[in-house]
Design a protein around this motif. Structure first.
Motif, short mmCIF file in Angstrom:
data_model
loop_
_atom_site.label_atom_id
_atom_site.label_comp_id
_atom_site.label_asym_id
_atom_site.label_seq_id
_atom_site.Cartn_x
_atom_site.Cartn_y
_atom_site.Cartn_z
N UNK A 152 78.81 7.65 -64.66
CA UNK A 152 79.90 8.62 -64.79
C UNK A 152 81.15 8.04 -64.16
N UNK A 153 82.29 8.49 -64.63
CA UNK A 153 83.57 7.98 -64.12
C UNK A 153 84.25 9.06 -63.29
N UNK A 154 84.72 8.66 -62.10
CA UNK A 154 85.44 9.60 -61.25
C UNK A 154 86.84 9.08 -61.00
N UNK A 155 87.84 9.92 -61.26
CA UNK A 155 89.23 9.56 -60.98
C UNK A 155 89.62 10.12 -59.62
N UNK A 156 90.44 9.36 -58.87
CA UNK A 156 90.93 9.83 -57.58
C UNK A 156 92.41 10.21 -57.70
N UNK A 157 92.86 11.01 -56.74
CA UNK A 157 94.24 11.48 -56.75
C UNK A 157 95.25 10.33 -56.64
N UNK B 24 79.95 5.83 -61.14
CA UNK B 24 78.82 6.31 -60.32
C UNK B 24 77.54 6.42 -61.14
N UNK C 233 78.16 15.71 -49.70
CA UNK C 233 79.28 15.35 -50.58
C UNK C 233 78.88 15.46 -52.05
N UNK C 234 77.62 15.29 -52.31
CA UNK C 234 77.11 15.42 -53.67
C UNK C 234 75.59 15.47 -53.57
#
Lengths: 136, 54
Positions: free
Chosen positions: A6-11, A18, A109-110
């Motif tokens: 999976x793809x996570x974008x940050x601010x 992940x 956190x997860x």
């Protein structure tokens, strides 16, 4: 079974890939389908404490266990009062059913899949270049 | 599945790799979707707040 990361974008514009896999957690009475992170840095499976409520599990605050995070800080987890079924599923494949104690954290956190007694029972290959994880 | 920056630290509900609901707590996000006809096809995740280690 083969799963894409999976793809996570940050601010800040950055991001991470992940190895999240579909896992359904089942108690004697309830279940919740989730995505969980394969975490070779975790000794045990650690779930957010909200999931204990979803599974109808009553935790004993006197049984809390101290854990050490990678940054040196400590946190506490509460063991499940019974083993929980952890079912890894993918269409077209026979489900992998594991029974394991799990641990609940207030500040998780997860959802983390740790070694004892989840990863120890699996053959997992993390292909970072292809952003794929195989689970058998 | 793709998590946007706005999902950080929140519970999401996904179906077929697409996010269909987001909220701060598992209880609240579940309430958003519990009456859906496809509830049995949904999956829940807690998106990390940022980088994690350990």
């Amino acid at each position: 079974m083969l799963f894409k990361y999976s793809q996570q974008q940050f601010a800040d514009g950055g991001g991470m890939s992940l190895p999240l896999i579909p896992v359904t957690f089942r108690s004697k009475k309830h279940s919740i389908p989730t995505f969980a992170l394969i975490d070779s840095g975790a000794d045990v499976p650690i779930l957010p404490i909200e999931i204990a409520g979803e599974l109808g599990l009553k935790l004993n605050s006197k049984e809390k266990i101290e854990m050490n995070a990678a940054g040196g800080n400590k946190f506490y987890v509460y063991p499940s009062p019974e083993k929980v079924e952890c079912v890894i599923e993918q269409k077209g494949f026979r489900s992998i059913v594991l029974r394991s104690p799990v641990y609940f954290a207030e500040s998780a956190s997860t959802i983390l899949l740790g070694h004892n007694n989840i990863l120890y029972q699996l053959r997992i290959v993390l292909d970072g270049a292809k952003k794929e994880v195989s689970v058998n | 599945m793709k998590f946007k920056a706005e999902h950080a630290g929140k519970w999401i509900v996904a179906k077929d790799g697409k996010i269909v609901a987001v909220d701060k707590t598992l209880t609240r996000v579940k309430k958003q979707v519990v009456s859906r006809g496809d509830f049995s096809e949904l999956r829940f995740a807690l998106v990390p707040r940022g980088h994690i280690a350990g």
